[in-house]
Design a protein around this motif. Structure first.
Motif, PDB file in Angstrom:
ATOM      1  N   UNK A   1      58.347  61.865  23.507  1.00  0.00           N
ATOM      2  CA  UNK A   1      58.731  61.218  24.756  1.00  0.00           C
ATOM      3  C   UNK A   1      58.384  62.350  25.797  1.00  0.00           C
ATOM      4  N   UNK A   2      58.352  63.486  25.525  1.00  0.00           N
ATOM      5  CA  UNK A   2      58.054  64.653  26.749  1.00  0.00           C
ATOM      6  C   UNK A   2      56.645  64.826  26.669  1.00  0.00           C
ATOM      7  N   UNK A   3      55.750  64.623  25.703  1.00  0.00           N
ATOM      8  CA  UNK A   3      54.347  64.817  25.715  1.00  0.00           C
ATOM      9  C   UNK A   3      54.055  66.193  26.145  1.00  0.00           C
ATOM     10  N   UNK A   4      53.218  66.578  27.128  1.00  0.00           N
ATOM     11  CA  UNK A   4      53.073  68.158  27.541  1.00  0.00           C
ATOM     12  C   UNK A   4      54.370  68.684  28.051  1.00  0.00           C
ATOM     13  N   UNK A   5      55.478  68.050  28.745  1.00  0.00           N
ATOM     14  CA  UNK A   5      56.531  68.466  29.316  1.00  0.00           C
ATOM     15  C   UNK A   5      57.449  68.929  28.376  1.00  0.00           C
ATOM     16  N   UNK A   6      57.023  68.805  27.090  1.00  0.00           N
ATOM     17  CA  UNK A   6      58.018  69.442  26.179  1.00  0.00           C
ATOM     18  C   UNK A   6      58.105  70.886  25.834  1.00  0.00           C
ATOM     19  N   UNK A   7      57.085  71.664  26.085  1.00  0.00           N
ATOM     20  CA  UNK A   7      56.890  72.815  26.217  1.00  0.00           C
ATOM     21  C   UNK A   7      57.256  73.416  27.398  1.00  0.00           C
ATOM     22  N   UNK A   8      58.482  74.365  27.073  1.00  0.00           N
ATOM     23  CA  UNK A   8      59.151  75.104  28.305  1.00  0.00           C
ATOM     24  C   UNK A   8      60.473  74.342  28.823  1.00  0.00           C
ATOM     25  N   UNK A   9      60.813  73.119  28.349  1.00  0.00           N
ATOM     26  CA  UNK A   9      61.768  72.442  28.716  1.00  0.00           C
ATOM     27  C   UNK A   9      63.035  72.924  27.960  1.00  0.00           C
ATOM     28  N   UNK A  10      64.281  73.208  28.609  1.00  0.00           N
ATOM     29  CA  UNK A  10      65.406  73.776  28.256  1.00  0.00           C
ATOM     30  C   UNK A  10      65.930  73.141  27.166  1.00  0.00           C
ATOM     31  N   UNK A  11      66.100  71.750  27.119  1.00  0.00           N
ATOM     32  CA  UNK A  11      66.833  70.870  26.324  1.00  0.00           C
ATOM     33  C   UNK A  11      65.980  69.578  26.134  1.00  0.00           C
ATOM     34  N   UNK A  12      64.786  69.469  25.730  1.00  0.00           N
ATOM     35  CA  UNK A  12      64.020  68.200  25.798  1.00  0.00           C
ATOM     36  C   UNK A  12      64.630  67.017  24.980  1.00  0.00           C
TER      37      UNK A  12
END
Length: 191
Positions: A93-104
């Motif tokens: 779902x998050x793709x590259x936005x997963x890394x560093x996301x506090x609660x993906x």
């Protein structure tokens, strides 16, 4: 024996998987009768609650990050994954936005429980949040998700109840009645 063969033999003794007797819990208790392979990987051992008389075989992955409980007398064969978290939905779902996301979104973490005297066959996967009752038999290559009742035999992907271990236990106890007291000690009135 040639020097080369002797060296290879020595090297295989040092690097090959071995079973080690005795496991020290995160609070310092020694489980004398528990055997854990030198080639089993346990993530977050501080969140693992394990009883004694447990066998953890070679090449297993035990993820205790979300809380993992393994009851007395469990046997976890080889190449088993027991999980307490899952990120594959969140990664898609998050793709590259997963890394560093506090609660993906899609990330799941839940405690997993394996009841006493359960047997997990080779290459089985136990999903996060699963609760296996006591005396459960998980057959090889099964994917278990959810709650499994006491004494169930489960098989498949997804695993379904296909039998009851007490049928085999009864026949064995008829041949060895001297073990009945030991069996009832953990199986209780449901034996």
């Amino acid at each position: 024996m040639s020097i080369k063969r002797a060296l290879l033999s020595l090297l295989s003794c040092v690097l090959a998987p071995r079973m080690v007797y005795g496991w020290r819990t995160s609070d310092g208790r020694l489980l004398r009768h528990t055997r854990v392979s030198t080639h089993a990987h346990i993530e977050h051992p501080d969140s693992l609650r394990m009883s004694d008389h447990v066998f953890v075989g070679h090449f297993n992955f035990l993820d205790a990050s979300g809380g993992l409980s393994i009851g007395e007398g469990c046997q976890i064969t080889n190449h088993v994954s027991i999980l307490t978290h899952s990120s594959h939905h969140a990664l898609r779902v998050c793709g590259r936005g997963y890394y560093g996301h506090p609660r993906p979104p899609g990330y799941r973490q839940a405690p997993t429980e394996i009841g006493p005297y359960s047997f997990i066959g080779p290459h089985a996967v136990i999903a996060p949040g699963s609760k296996l009752g006591r005396g459960v038999l998980v057959t090889a290559y099964s994917y278990v998700s959810g709650t499994v009742p006491d004494f169930a035999v489960v098989q498949g992907q997804p695993a379904r109840v296909v039998g009851d271990v007490r049928e085999v236990d009864r026949a064995l106890l008829q041949r060895h009645p001297e073990m009945s007291e030991h069996y009832r000690a953990w199986a209780g009135d449901q034996a």
